[in-house]
Design a protein around this motif. Structure first.
Motif, PDB file in Angstrom:
ATOM      1  N   TRP A 115      -4.201   9.679  -2.924  1.00  0.00           N
ATOM      2  CA  TRP A 115      -4.437  10.979  -2.374  1.00  0.00           C
ATOM      3  C   TRP A 115      -4.014  10.909  -0.703  1.00  0.00           C
ATOM      4  N   GLY A 116      -3.731  11.949  -0.328  1.00  0.00           N
ATOM      5  CA  GLY A 116      -3.573  12.077   1.279  1.00  0.00           C
ATOM      6  C   GLY A 116      -4.937  12.700   1.630  1.00  0.00           C
ATOM      7  N   TYR A 132      -6.008  21.473   2.043  1.00  0.00           N
ATOM      8  CA  TYR A 132      -5.003  21.254   0.902  1.00  0.00           C
ATOM      9  C   TYR A 132      -4.705  19.689   1.128  1.00  0.00           C
ATOM     10  N   TYR A 133      -4.882  18.980  -0.195  1.00  0.00           N
ATOM     11  CA  TYR A 133      -4.583  17.634  -0.334  1.00  0.00           C
ATOM     12  C   TYR A 133      -3.255  17.503  -1.413  1.00  0.00           C
ATOM     13  N   CYS A 134      -2.469  16.212  -1.003  1.00  0.00           N
ATOM     14  CA  CYS A 134      -1.501  15.860  -1.452  1.00  0.00           C
ATOM     15  C   CYS A 134      -1.908  14.862  -2.839  1.00  0.00           C
ATOM     16  N   ASN A 135      -1.228  14.940  -3.897  1.00  0.00           N
ATOM     17  CA  ASN A 135      -1.728  13.696  -4.634  1.00  0.00           C
ATOM     18  C   ASN A 135      -0.427  13.229  -5.693  1.00  0.00           C
ATOM     19  N   ALA A 136      -0.384  11.903  -5.754  1.00  0.00           N
ATOM     20  CA  ALA A 136       0.892  11.595  -6.439  1.00  0.00           C
ATOM     21  C   ALA A 136       0.386  10.361  -7.269  1.00  0.00           C
ATOM     22  N   ALA A 137       0.740  10.233  -8.446  1.00  0.00           N
ATOM     23  CA  ALA A 137       0.624   9.114  -9.506  1.00  0.00           C
ATOM     24  C   ALA A 137       1.784   8.223  -9.458  1.00  0.00           C
ATOM     25  N   VAL A 138       1.411   6.975  -8.797  1.00  0.00           N
ATOM     26  CA  VAL A 138       2.380   6.273  -8.073  1.00  0.00           C
ATOM     27  C   VAL A 138       2.408   4.788  -8.958  1.00  0.00           C
ATOM     28  N   GLN A 139       3.680   4.364  -9.391  1.00  0.00           N
ATOM     29  CA  GLN A 139       3.546   3.132 -10.387  1.00  0.00           C
ATOM     30  C   GLN A 139       3.857   1.757  -9.032  1.00  0.00           C
ATOM     31  N   ILE A 140       3.200   1.282  -9.069  1.00  0.00           N
ATOM     32  CA  ILE A 140       3.491   0.023  -7.851  1.00  0.00           C
ATOM     33  C   ILE A 140       4.083  -0.985  -8.286  1.00  0.00           C
ATOM     34  N   VAL A 141       3.969  -1.332  -9.675  1.00  0.00           N
ATOM     35  CA  VAL A 141       4.872  -2.532 -10.362  1.00  0.00           C
ATOM     36  C   VAL A 141       5.325  -1.889 -11.787  1.00  0.00           C
ATOM     37  N   GLN A 177       0.768  -1.065   0.096  1.00  0.00           N
ATOM     38  CA  GLN A 177       0.047   0.025   0.091  1.00  0.00           C
ATOM     39  C   GLN A 177       0.745   1.248  -0.063  1.00  0.00           C
ATOM     40  N   VAL A 178       0.412   2.460  -0.742  1.00  0.00           N
ATOM     41  CA  VAL A 178       0.862   3.599  -0.634  1.00  0.00           C
ATOM     42  C   VAL A 178       0.396   4.566   0.165  1.00  0.00           C
ATOM     43  N   GLN A 179       0.943   5.196   1.058  1.00  0.00           N
ATOM     44  CA  GLN A 179       0.340   6.112   1.957  1.00  0.00           C
ATOM     45  C   GLN A 179       1.154   7.714   1.732  1.00  0.00           C
ATOM     46  N   LEU A 180       0.168   8.576   1.697  1.00  0.00           N
ATOM     47  CA  LEU A 180       0.802  10.175   1.474  1.00  0.00           C
ATOM     48  C   LEU A 180       0.336  10.892   2.707  1.00  0.00           C
ATOM     49  N   VAL A 181       1.359  11.359   3.205  1.00  0.00           N
ATOM     50  CA  VAL A 181       1.143  11.943   4.766  1.00  0.00           C
ATOM     51  C   VAL A 181       1.584  13.577   4.604  1.00  0.00           C
ATOM     52  N   GLU A 182       0.580  14.407   4.647  1.00  0.00           N
ATOM     53  CA  GLU A 182       0.728  15.677   4.622  1.00  0.00           C
ATOM     54  C   GLU A 182       0.893  16.547   6.078  1.00  0.00           C
ATOM     55  N   SER A 183       1.579  17.270   6.079  1.00  0.00           N
ATOM     56  CA  SER A 183       2.018  18.114   7.337  1.00  0.00           C
ATOM     57  C   SER A 183       2.181  19.663   6.821  1.00  0.00           C
TER      58      SER A 183
END
Length: 121
Positions: free
Chosen positions: A111-112, A93-102, A1-7
């Motif tokens: 999304w965070g 404010y939301y963080c967003n990332a396009a993540v390639q898992i494999v 799993q991927v997590q995005l944590v904002e601060s």
């Protein structure tokens, strides 16, 4: 799993500055574009800024010249430096990332949970 944590969210006066951070963790091959979006009460979520793996950036007209998006050297953390803040910048404010898992699959959007930014007049 991927997590995005904002601060980095908070309450500041108009004209002030804040820096948001978003760190990606988990198991993945790579992260392509990363971005910040925001959603004010009663409004649709909108793109604030985006940065590609090549560090090419895109900004909403409303924040050009005031906000700067950047990524760390590894590319897994994205920052948003916000200067000359205005009351209309108040939003979650939301963080967003396009993540390639494999390697053999296309990148997927993550999304965070969001961080509140409040600008007082």
């Amino acid at each position: 799993q991927v997590q995005l944590v904002e601060s980095g969210g908070g309450l500041v006066q108009a004209g002030g500055s804040l820096t948001l951070s978003c760190a990606a963790s988990g198991t993945f091959v790579r992260i392509n574009a990363m971005a910040w979006h925001r959603q004010a009460p009663g409004k649709q979520r909108e793109l604030v800024a985006r940065i590609g793996r090549d560090r090419i950036t895109v900004y909403a007209d409303s924040v050009k010249g005031r906000f700067t998006i950047s990524r760390d050297n590894e590319g897994n953390t994205v920052f948003l430096q916000m200067n000359s803040l205005k009351p209309e910048d108040t939003a979650v404010y939301y963080c967003n990332a396009a993540v390639q898992i494999v390697p053999w699959r296309d990148a997927k959007d993550y999304w965070g949970e969001g961080t509140q930014v409040t600008i007082s007049s």
